[in-house]
Design a protein around this motif. Sequence first.
Motif, PDB file in Angstrom:
ATOM      1  N   GLY A   1      -4.987  -3.833 -11.131  1.00 56.97           N
ATOM      2  CA  GLY A   1      -4.793  -2.408 -11.411  1.00 56.97           C
ATOM      3  C   GLY A   1      -4.294  -2.184 -12.820  1.00 56.97           C
ATOM      4  O   GLY A   1      -4.728  -1.256 -13.509  1.00 56.97           O
TER       5      GLY A   1
ATOM      6  N   ASP B   1       0.864   4.097  -2.834  1.00 60.99           N
ATOM      7  CA  ASP B   1       0.664   5.510  -2.509  1.00 60.99           C
ATOM      8  C   ASP B   1       1.773   6.381  -3.086  1.00 60.99           C
ATOM      9  O   ASP B   1       1.515   7.487  -3.567  1.00 60.99           O
TER      10      ASP B   1
ATOM     11  N   LEU C   1       0.825  -1.203   0.000  1.00 56.93           N
ATOM     12  CA  LEU C   1       0.000   0.000   0.000  1.00 56.93           C
ATOM     13  C   LEU C   1       0.863   1.258   0.000  1.00 56.93           C
ATOM     14  O   LEU C   1       0.557   2.232  -0.694  1.00 56.93           O
TER      15      LEU C   1
ATOM     16  N   ALA D   1      -3.653  -8.063  -6.971  1.00 60.55           N
ATOM     17  CA  ALA D   1      -4.068  -6.660  -6.809  1.00 60.55           C
ATOM     18  C   ALA D   1      -3.329  -5.765  -7.800  1.00 60.55           C
ATOM     19  O   ALA D   1      -3.942  -4.914  -8.455  1.00 60.55           O
TER      20      ALA D   1
ATOM     21  N   GLU E   1      -4.631  -0.038  -5.831  1.00 65.76           N
ATOM     22  CA  GLU E   1      -4.836   0.321  -4.425  1.00 65.76           C
ATOM     23  C   GLU E   1      -6.207  -0.144  -3.922  1.00 65.76           C
ATOM     24  O   GLU E   1      -6.317  -0.681  -2.815  1.00 65.76           O
ATOM     25  N   TYR E   2      -7.221   0.041  -4.726  1.00 65.33           N
ATOM     26  CA  TYR E   2      -8.550  -0.435  -4.325  1.00 65.33           C
ATOM     27  C   TYR E   2      -8.568  -1.955  -4.181  1.00 65.33           C
ATOM     28  O   TYR E   2      -9.166  -2.490  -3.242  1.00 65.33           O
ATOM     29  N   SER E   3      -7.919  -2.645  -5.088  1.00 62.61           N
ATOM     30  CA  SER E   3      -7.859  -4.110  -4.988  1.00 62.61           C
ATOM     31  C   SER E   3      -7.072  -4.536  -3.754  1.00 62.61           C
ATOM     32  O   SER E   3      -7.460  -5.475  -3.053  1.00 62.61           O
TER      33      SER E   3
ATOM     34  N   PHE F   1      -4.465   3.621  -8.719  1.00 65.64           N
ATOM     35  CA  PHE F   1      -5.728   3.644  -7.976  1.00 65.64           C
ATOM     36  C   PHE F   1      -6.443   2.298  -8.046  1.00 65.64           C
ATOM     37  O   PHE F   1      -7.001   1.826  -7.054  1.00 65.64           O
ATOM     38  N   GLY F   2      -6.452   1.678  -9.216  1.00 68.39           N
ATOM     39  CA  GLY F   2      -7.088   0.369  -9.342  1.00 68.39           C
ATOM     40  C   GLY F   2      -6.405  -0.675  -8.487  1.00 68.39           C
ATOM     41  O   GLY F   2      -7.056  -1.479  -7.805  1.00 68.39           O
TER      42      GLY F   2
ATOM     43  N   CYS G   1       0.939   6.763  -6.705  1.00 68.46           N
ATOM     44  CA  CYS G   1      -0.201   7.671  -6.930  1.00 68.46           C
ATOM     45  C   CYS G   1       0.216   9.125  -6.860  1.00 68.46           C
ATOM     46  O   CYS G   1      -0.122   9.930  -7.730  1.00 68.46           O
TER      47      CYS G   1
ATOM     48  N   LEU H   1      -6.735  -2.819  -0.990  1.00 68.43           N
ATOM     49  CA  LEU H   1      -7.559  -2.544   0.193  1.00 68.43           C
ATOM     50  C   LEU H   1      -8.595  -3.645   0.402  1.00 68.43           C
ATOM     51  O   LEU H   1      -8.911  -4.000   1.545  1.00 68.43           O
ATOM     52  N   THR H   2      -9.101  -4.212  -0.676  1.00 65.37           N
ATOM     53  CA  THR H   2     -10.020  -5.354  -0.565  1.00 65.37           C
ATOM     54  C   THR H   2      -9.306  -6.565   0.017  1.00 65.37           C
ATOM     55  O   THR H   2      -9.842  -7.262   0.888  1.00 65.37           O
TER      56      THR H   2
END
Length: 169
Positions: free
Chosen positions: A150, A68, A64, A146, A109-111, A106-107, A71, A113-114
């Motif tokens: 992304g 970041d 993560l 993940a 990161e969302y994965s 971002f894609g 990003c 976080l899941t």
Amino acid sequence: MPNSSSISEFLLLALADTRQLQLLHFWLFLGIYLAALLGNGLISTAVACDQRLHTPMDFFLLNLALLDLGCISTTLPKTMANALWDTRAISYAGCAAQVFFLLFFFGAEYSLLTVMAYDHFVAICKPLHYGTLLGSRACVTMAAAAWGSGFLFSLLHTVPGQCCGPIFL
């Protein structure tokens, strides 16, 4: 001779019209960027160097932090350069690259976080099975999935003719 034109660069909206505000924005963005680099760099260094932080949760936290960093490094350097040098132009290729990488990070990161939510679920609801469900191989596979999701997300959503959608520069 056919009537055709090509786009070689875009003009971005300026955050401020006066030079003093542009310089203020540069220093503000520089402070935010350096804080993000320092914070995520410290997290990455701590997780990589300390053996006690080699748990699945810390492995995902390392990923993560790297996402970041990606990003914030996608758009902020160009924003700072535009504010410092009082320019507004970005090349078509630069815009396409920014959109691609922003969607990628971002894609992913969302994965991720899941995946981290699943890690917490297993730790809370199935604590006795945590070691078998989230071994090192499973963690690496989930993190790679993940990052790969992304990449696929950015490939599918970066349309060549419409690459510069609503991005903040």
